[in-house]
Motif scaffolding. Structure first.
Motif, PDB file in Angstrom:
ATOM      1  N   MET A  25       5.251 -54.599   9.738  1.00 41.49           N
ATOM      2  CA  MET A  25       5.347 -53.361   8.972  1.00 41.49           C
ATOM      3  C   MET A  25       5.018 -52.147   9.855  1.00 41.49           C
ATOM      4  O   MET A  25       5.731 -51.142   9.835  1.00 41.49           O
ATOM      5  CB  MET A  25       4.405 -53.404   7.779  1.00 41.49           C
ATOM      6  N   LEU A  26       3.959 -52.250  10.648  1.00 40.67           N
ATOM      7  CA  LEU A  26       3.571 -51.135  11.513  1.00 40.67           C
ATOM      8  C   LEU A  26       4.642 -50.834  12.554  1.00 40.67           C
ATOM      9  O   LEU A  26       4.972 -49.672  12.795  1.00 40.67           O
ATOM     10  CB  LEU A  26       2.236 -51.438  12.190  1.00 40.67           C
ATOM     11  N   ARG A  27       5.202 -51.879  13.146  1.00 41.13           N
ATOM     12  CA  ARG A  27       6.252 -51.677  14.150  1.00 41.13           C
ATOM     13  C   ARG A  27       7.503 -51.082  13.522  1.00 41.13           C
ATOM     14  O   ARG A  27       8.158 -50.230  14.124  1.00 41.13           O
ATOM     15  CB  ARG A  27       6.561 -52.995  14.855  1.00 41.13           C
ATOM     16  N   THR A  28       7.840 -51.512  12.300  1.00 44.52           N
ATOM     17  CA  THR A  28       8.990 -50.954  11.588  1.00 44.52           C
ATOM     18  C   THR A  28       8.797 -49.467  11.336  1.00 44.52           C
ATOM     19  O   THR A  28       9.745 -48.684  11.371  1.00 44.52           O
ATOM     20  CB  THR A  28       9.200 -51.699  10.247  1.00 44.52           C
ATOM     21  N   MET A  29       7.555 -49.067  11.108  1.00 48.14           N
ATOM     22  CA  MET A  29       7.235 -47.659  10.872  1.00 48.14           C
ATOM     23  C   MET A  29       7.167 -46.856  12.173  1.00 48.14           C
ATOM     24  O   MET A  29       6.948 -45.651  12.148  1.00 48.14           O
ATOM     25  CB  MET A  29       5.889 -47.551  10.137  1.00 48.14           C
ATOM     26  N   GLY A  30       7.321 -47.531  13.307  1.00 45.94           N
ATOM     27  CA  GLY A  30       7.311 -46.844  14.595  1.00 45.94           C
ATOM     28  C   GLY A  30       5.943 -46.654  15.207  1.00 45.94           C
ATOM     29  O   GLY A  30       5.779 -45.876  16.142  1.00 45.94           O
ATOM     30  N   VAL A  31       4.938 -47.364  14.697  1.00 43.65           N
ATOM     31  CA  VAL A  31       3.587 -47.257  15.240  1.00 43.65           C
ATOM     32  C   VAL A  31       3.537 -48.008  16.578  1.00 43.65           C
ATOM     33  O   VAL A  31       3.866 -49.195  16.628  1.00 43.65           O
ATOM     34  CB  VAL A  31       2.545 -47.842  14.260  1.00 43.65           C
ATOM     35  N   PRO A  32       3.141 -47.341  17.671  1.00 43.36           N
ATOM     36  CA  PRO A  32       3.034 -48.030  18.951  1.00 43.36           C
ATOM     37  C   PRO A  32       1.886 -49.041  18.915  1.00 43.36           C
ATOM     38  O   PRO A  32       0.762 -48.698  18.514  1.00 43.36           O
ATOM     39  CB  PRO A  32       2.772 -46.929  19.968  1.00 43.36           C
ATOM     40  N   THR A  33       2.176 -50.275  19.301  1.00 44.02           N
ATOM     41  CA  THR A  33       1.172 -51.335  19.245  1.00 44.02           C
ATOM     42  C   THR A  33       1.068 -52.057  20.582  1.00 44.02           C
ATOM     43  O   THR A  33       2.010 -52.061  21.369  1.00 44.02           O
ATOM     44  CB  THR A  33       1.509 -52.372  18.154  1.00 44.02           C
ATOM     45  N   ALA A  34      -0.085 -52.655  20.783  1.00 47.67           N
ATOM     46  CA  ALA A  34      -0.332 -53.530  21.933  1.00 47.67           C
ATOM     47  C   ALA A  34      -1.086 -54.740  21.402  1.00 47.67           C
ATOM     48  O   ALA A  34      -1.931 -54.606  20.519  1.00 47.67           O
ATOM     49  CB  ALA A  34      -1.163 -52.814  22.989  1.00 47.67           C
ATOM     50  N   MET A  35      -0.769 -55.912  21.900  1.00 42.17           N
ATOM     51  CA  MET A  35      -1.408 -57.154  21.468  1.00 42.17           C
ATOM     52  C   MET A  35      -2.412 -57.607  22.516  1.00 42.17           C
ATOM     53  O   MET A  35      -2.126 -57.561  23.712  1.00 42.17           O
ATOM     54  CB  MET A  35      -0.370 -58.270  21.295  1.00 42.17           C
ATOM     55  N   GLU A  36      -3.576 -58.038  22.044  1.00 40.44           N
ATOM     56  CA  GLU A  36      -4.549 -58.679  22.922  1.00 40.44           C
ATOM     57  C   GLU A  36      -5.509 -59.490  22.059  1.00 40.44           C
ATOM     58  O   GLU A  36      -5.651 -59.219  20.870  1.00 40.44           O
ATOM     59  CB  GLU A  36      -5.314 -57.675  23.777  1.00 40.44           C
ATOM     60  N   GLU A  37      -6.131 -60.484  22.655  1.00 41.40           N
ATOM     61  CA  GLU A  37      -7.148 -61.239  21.918  1.00 41.40           C
ATOM     62  C   GLU A  37      -8.422 -60.399  21.923  1.00 41.40           C
ATOM     63  O   GLU A  37      -8.975 -60.100  22.972  1.00 41.40           O
ATOM     64  CB  GLU A  37      -7.386 -62.601  22.542  1.00 41.40           C
ATOM     65  N   MET A  38      -8.844 -60.020  20.747  1.00 46.90           N
ATOM     66  CA  MET A  38      -9.995 -59.133  20.619  1.00 46.90           C
ATOM     67  C   MET A  38     -11.236 -59.944  20.252  1.00 46.90           C
ATOM     68  O   MET A  38     -11.172 -60.811  19.388  1.00 46.90           O
ATOM     69  CB  MET A  38      -9.713 -58.071  19.548  1.00 46.90           C
ATOM     70  N   PRO A  39     -12.374 -59.670  20.885  1.00 45.47           N
ATOM     71  CA  PRO A  39     -13.598 -60.412  20.566  1.00 45.47           C
ATOM     72  C   PRO A  39     -14.158 -60.068  19.184  1.00 45.47           C
ATOM     73  O   PRO A  39     -14.869 -60.862  18.573  1.00 45.47           O
ATOM     74  CB  PRO A  39     -14.569 -60.013  21.666  1.00 45.47           C
ATOM     75  N   ALA A  40     -13.826 -58.882  18.671  1.00 45.93           N
ATOM     76  CA  ALA A  40     -14.291 -58.457  17.344  1.00 45.93           C
ATOM     77  C   ALA A  40     -13.203 -57.607  16.713  1.00 45.93           C
ATOM     78  O   ALA A  40     -12.506 -56.863  17.402  1.00 45.93           O
ATOM     79  CB  ALA A  40     -15.580 -57.653  17.451  1.00 45.93           C
ATOM     80  N   GLY A  41     -13.053 -57.721  15.401  1.00 43.77           N
ATOM     81  CA  GLY A  41     -12.084 -56.910  14.675  1.00 43.77           C
ATOM     82  C   GLY A  41     -10.664 -57.408  14.829  1.00 43.77           C
ATOM     83  O   GLY A  41     -10.372 -58.317  15.606  1.00 43.77           O
ATOM     84  N   ASP A  42      -9.783 -56.793  14.036  1.00 44.79           N
ATOM     85  CA  ASP A  42      -8.365 -57.159  14.038  1.00 44.79           C
ATOM     86  C   ASP A  42      -7.475 -56.053  14.595  1.00 44.79           C
ATOM     87  O   ASP A  42      -6.404 -56.332  15.117  1.00 44.79           O
ATOM     88  CB  ASP A  42      -7.911 -57.496  12.609  1.00 44.79           C
TER      89      ASP A  42
END
Length: 95
Positions: A25-42
């Motif tokens: 949904m965020l990508r469809t809305m054009g929100v720039p994203t980056a993926m990584e394994e985060m130690p806390a939070g989503d």
């Protein structure tokens, strides 16, 4: 021409968050994203660190104690910790 997004404007998404549908949904809305394994939070954007819970997962994580550990973890990892509850929490009591 749009300027390149700055680090503060890129939403970092935990790599284990791919099943929620939120990333699509965020990508469809054009929100720039980056993926990584985060130690806390989503999700992280700037000073905000967000723990996302469905209403059912919120109830389960309260009962098994995970919520308190996760809340402590995001509070010590960010200037602006947040809890995002997805869904209708009033339906939990009726289940």
């Amino acid at each position: 021409m749009n300027p390149a997004p700055t680090t503060a404007s890129v939403l970092t998404v935990d790599s284990r968050e791919t099943r929620s549908g939120m990333l699509t949904m965020l990508r469809t809305m054009g929100v720039p994203t980056a993926m990584e394994e985060m130690p806390a939070g989503d999700y992280r954007i700037g000073p905000y660190l967000i723990e996302r819970k469905t209403s059912a997962d919120l109830a389960a994580s309260i009962l098994d104690g995970r919520l308190f550990e996760q809340a402590e973890s995001i509070c010590t990892s960010a200037d602006r910790p947040m809890l995002l509850i997805e869904g209708d929490i009033t339906r939990i009591a009726s289940q």
